[in-house]
Enzyme design. Structure first.
Site, PDB file in Angstrom:
ATOM      1  N   HIS A  83       0.896  -1.162   0.000  1.00 59.12           N
ATOM      2  CA  HIS A  83       0.000   0.000   0.000  1.00 59.12           C
ATOM      3  C   HIS A  83       0.930   1.207   0.000  1.00 59.12           C
ATOM      4  O   HIS A  83       1.446   1.593   1.057  1.00 59.12           O
ATOM      5  CB  HIS A  83      -0.883   0.038   1.240  1.00 59.12           C
ATOM      6  CG  HIS A  83      -1.667  -1.222   1.482  1.00 59.12           C
ATOM      7  ND1 HIS A  83      -2.793  -1.540   0.780  1.00 59.12           N
ATOM      8  CD2 HIS A  83      -1.464  -2.240   2.347  1.00 59.12           C
ATOM      9  CE1 HIS A  83      -3.272  -2.701   1.210  1.00 59.12           C
ATOM     10  NE2 HIS A  83      -2.472  -3.152   2.151  1.00 59.12           N
ATOM     11  N   GLN A 121       0.929   4.189   2.586  1.00 58.78           N
ATOM     12  CA  GLN A 121       1.269   3.938   3.993  1.00 58.78           C
ATOM     13  C   GLN A 121       2.752   4.181   4.276  1.00 58.78           C
ATOM     14  O   GLN A 121       3.171   4.209   5.437  1.00 58.78           O
ATOM     15  CB  GLN A 121       0.848   2.528   4.396  1.00 58.78           C
ATOM     16  CG  GLN A 121      -0.676   2.374   4.415  1.00 58.78           C
ATOM     17  CD  GLN A 121      -1.137   0.983   4.811  1.00 58.78           C
ATOM     18  OE1 GLN A 121      -0.374   0.177   5.316  1.00 58.78           O
ATOM     19  NE2 GLN A 121      -2.405   0.690   4.550  1.00 58.78           N
ATOM     20  N   TYR A 165      -6.595   1.126  -2.718  1.00 58.54           N
ATOM     21  CA  TYR A 165      -8.011   1.395  -2.403  1.00 58.54           C
ATOM     22  C   TYR A 165      -8.340   2.865  -2.185  1.00 58.54           C
ATOM     23  O   TYR A 165      -9.449   3.191  -1.769  1.00 58.54           O
ATOM     24  CB  TYR A 165      -8.482   0.554  -1.213  1.00 58.54           C
ATOM     25  CG  TYR A 165      -7.634   0.600   0.032  1.00 58.54           C
ATOM     26  CD1 TYR A 165      -7.752   1.631   0.952  1.00 58.54           C
ATOM     27  CD2 TYR A 165      -6.735  -0.430   0.299  1.00 58.54           C
ATOM     28  CE1 TYR A 165      -6.997   1.651   2.105  1.00 58.54           C
ATOM     29  CE2 TYR A 165      -5.975  -0.427   1.453  1.00 58.54           C
ATOM     30  CZ  TYR A 165      -6.100   0.613   2.351  1.00 58.54           C
ATOM     31  OH  TYR A 165      -5.336   0.618   3.486  1.00 58.54           O
ATOM     32  N   HIS A 215     -11.171  -6.240  -1.217  1.00 52.18           N
ATOM     33  CA  HIS A 215     -10.294  -5.913  -0.081  1.00 52.18           C
ATOM     34  C   HIS A 215     -10.179  -7.057   0.913  1.00 52.18           C
ATOM     35  O   HIS A 215      -9.097  -7.421   1.358  1.00 52.18           O
ATOM     36  CB  HIS A 215     -10.821  -4.659   0.644  1.00 52.18           C
ATOM     37  CG  HIS A 215     -10.025  -4.299   1.857  1.00 52.18           C
ATOM     38  ND1 HIS A 215     -10.274  -4.833   3.108  1.00 52.18           N
ATOM     39  CD2 HIS A 215      -8.954  -3.490   2.014  1.00 52.18           C
ATOM     40  CE1 HIS A 215      -9.392  -4.354   3.974  1.00 52.18           C
ATOM     41  NE2 HIS A 215      -8.587  -3.537   3.335  1.00 52.18           N
ATOM     42  N   HIS A 252      -7.025  -9.692   1.045  1.00 54.84           N
ATOM     43  CA  HIS A 252      -6.577  -9.856   2.436  1.00 54.84           C
ATOM     44  C   HIS A 252      -7.420 -10.947   3.079  1.00 54.84           C
ATOM     45  O   HIS A 252      -8.644 -10.930   2.943  1.00 54.84           O
ATOM     46  CB  HIS A 252      -6.858  -8.589   3.257  1.00 54.84           C
ATOM     47  CG  HIS A 252      -6.030  -7.403   2.935  1.00 54.84           C
ATOM     48  ND1 HIS A 252      -6.579  -6.175   2.654  1.00 54.84           N
ATOM     49  CD2 HIS A 252      -4.700  -7.212   2.894  1.00 54.84           C
ATOM     50  CE1 HIS A 252      -5.623  -5.283   2.446  1.00 54.84           C
ATOM     51  NE2 HIS A 252      -4.470  -5.892   2.586  1.00 54.84           N
ATOM     52  N   HIS A 262      -1.582 -12.434   3.718  1.00 54.27           N
ATOM     53  CA  HIS A 262      -1.403 -12.742   5.147  1.00 54.27           C
ATOM     54  C   HIS A 262      -1.748 -14.216   5.438  1.00 54.27           C
ATOM     55  O   HIS A 262      -0.868 -14.989   5.733  1.00 54.27           O
ATOM     56  CB  HIS A 262      -2.200 -11.812   6.074  1.00 54.27           C
ATOM     57  CG  HIS A 262      -1.893 -10.360   5.864  1.00 54.27           C
ATOM     58  ND1 HIS A 262      -0.616  -9.865   5.982  1.00 54.27           N
ATOM     59  CD2 HIS A 262      -2.674  -9.300   5.521  1.00 54.27           C
ATOM     60  CE1 HIS A 262      -0.628  -8.572   5.741  1.00 54.27           C
ATOM     61  NE2 HIS A 262      -1.857  -8.203   5.455  1.00 54.27           N
ATOM     62  N   ASP A 318       3.934  -4.523   2.157  1.00 53.45           N
ATOM     63  CA  ASP A 318       2.672  -4.132   2.784  1.00 53.45           C
ATOM     64  C   ASP A 318       2.638  -2.667   3.225  1.00 53.45           C
ATOM     65  O   ASP A 318       2.476  -1.787   2.409  1.00 53.45           O
ATOM     66  CB  ASP A 318       2.365  -5.096   3.938  1.00 53.45           C
ATOM     67  CG  ASP A 318       0.934  -5.007   4.418  1.00 53.45           C
ATOM     68  OD1 ASP A 318       0.176  -4.171   3.891  1.00 53.45           O
ATOM     69  OD2 ASP A 318       0.554  -5.762   5.327  1.00 53.45           O
TER      70      ASP A 318
END
Ligand SMILES: [Zn+2]
Length: 440
Positions: free
Chosen positions: A57, A60, A120, A197, A222, A259, A310
């Site tokens: 992402h 982030q 997203y 998502h 995810h 994950h 991530d």
């Protein structure tokens, strides 16, 4: 036609010496071990395939280091998520481009040459937000599989989206239109997939309908990252998340389950039988307190897995792999878990990343082999940690923290050297961080 001569190269059968590689455009045309260098060859010492990044992402990246203190109560994934939402609401296309230039530059310098971007942030304009990421990938030269995310509910049972989550929402027809609009800028290096998502963010009927209309595109989701998510899924669907997914979807080798931290035996069996890949993100999973993946049981069934950065609080494939192995050692109080009973941990860990990626990235990467993309890393022969080729893959993962990447190549083009991307704009990123701190 371009060509290169490597004194040592890691080929699918293992280390080989005096290897000539010839490529045209972005694709490897010939790999010849035990050959002699030709005058037109560029010469390098040690060559390994580049490492694919299965989960990122980008936005982030600016949160790294900003969510590591408590505010009068216990902290966990769900409180971290509130901080992440505050940053997400501040991002626009220009800011996203600036962050992605910085991040993707860090990735190619660190050894990641292709990234699956799980995206997203669709507001203020869905297409412009996606195009900002594509432009950044093109400018830096990294391979990209863009995964626009479908995010329609705030939790299991069609809960309403809350606050900043509304910026992630698209109607199903808007989402399908976005995917269609994004086909035009794709090429050999910029690929497209789709991403519900999570099971909590998309209801099952919508998941089935969108999957049917998008057909062969890779699908990333995810799943089972947090125990609370597993418990909510059990309460709503009477099944654990992976059980529910396999009951209702035709999960294939094109699927990437991100994950998959909390698995029971029948879920491990389902994933490994389907050929799906699990994207493990060990530094983020540690940072967020997710838990430990069942690596030993998964590997016994020849499960496919790769790694992702991530949240991008760390951008190093070697650190991800070291964390993956060390987490398992601490958990089981044993050593060399990834290696199994015979073999080297570094070899097994790196081969995990190299062999799983092509199907879920929709781009042939991870092998120095005819028909694959000309993506590779030239290792730094001056790095004192990279001794002896017999142990070189172990040394890459377990010996020290110096960046071992001398040169990073994507699609036959040099994109980073000596820890620096060729295309970067650090002043723009510094200004953006300054602006962010003023805005939060
Ligand atoms: Zn994620």
């Amino acid at each position: 036609m371009a060509s290169l001569f490597a004194e040592n190269a890691y080929l699918p059968m293992g280390w080989a010496s005096n290897v000539r590689i010839e490529w045209e455009d972005s694709e490897i045309l010939r790999v010849t071990p035990q050959s002699a260098p030709q005058p037109e060859d560029s010469r390098v010492e040690t060559l390994v395939p580049a490492i694919p990044n299965l989960h990122s992402h980008a936005f982030q990246r600016v949160l790294a280091g900003l969510a590591e203190s408590t505010q009068g109560k216990e902290d966990d994934f769900w409180t971290w998520r509130e901080a992440m939402y505050a940053v997400a609401a501040w991002i626009n296309p220009e800011r996203l481009y600036t962050i992605a230039i910085q991040l993707y530059g860090e990735m190619v310098a660190a050894g990641y040459n292709h990234v699956a971007e799980f995206h997203y942030l669709h507001q203020p304009h869905p297409l412009e937000m996606s195009l900002a990421l594509i432009q950044a990938a093109k400018d830096v030269g990294i391979g990209l599989t863009l995964l626009p995310v479908l995010y329609q509910q705030g939790g299991f049972g069609r809960q309403a989206l809350q606050g900043p989550q509304k910026g992630f929402f698209l109607e199903t027809d808007e989402y399908l239109r976005l995917i269609e609009d994004l086909r035009a800028p794709c090429n050999q290096q910029i690929r497209l997939g789709w991403a519900p998502h999570s099971l909590r963010a998309v209801d099952t009927l919508t998941l089935q309908a969108v999957s049917a209309s998008l057909g062969p595109l890779p699908c990333h989701i995810h799943i089972s990252e947090q125990m609370k998510e597993v418990e909510q899924c059990l309460a709503s669907y009477d099944h654990r998340p992976v059980q529910w997914l396999y009951k209702h979807m035709d999960v294939s080798a094109k699927w990437c389950l991100v994950h998959a931290t909390h698995l029971v035996a029948d879920e491990i069996q389902a994933i490994t039988s389907s050929g799906a890949t699990v994207a493990l993100c060990p530094t983020t999973e540690a940072n967020l307190g997710d838990g430990f993946f069942s690596l030993e049981a998964f590997q016994k069934l020849n499960g496919r897995w790769g790694i992702g950065s991530d949240s991008n609080s760390s951008v190093s494939p070697f650190e991800e792999l070291r964390w993956l192995e060390y987490g398992q050692r601490l958990l089981h109080r044993k050593r060399n878990i990834a290696a199994g009973k015979h073999g080297s941990s570094g070899t097994r860990l790196l081969n995990g990343c190299w062999t799983s990626a092509s199907a879920v990235l929709d781009r042939k990467v991870g092998r120095l082999e005819v028909g694959y993309q000309a993506d590779w890393l030239v290792l730094d022969s001056q790095n004192p940690n990279l001794f002896q080729h017999a142990h070189l893959l172990d040394a890459l993962v377990f010996n020290g923290n110096r960046n071992p990447v001398l040169e990073s190549w994507v699609s036959g083009r040099l994109v980073a050297q000596k820890g620096e991307a060729n295309y970067q704009d650090p002043n723009a990123f510094r200004q953006l961080l300054h602006d962010l701190r003023g805005a939060l």
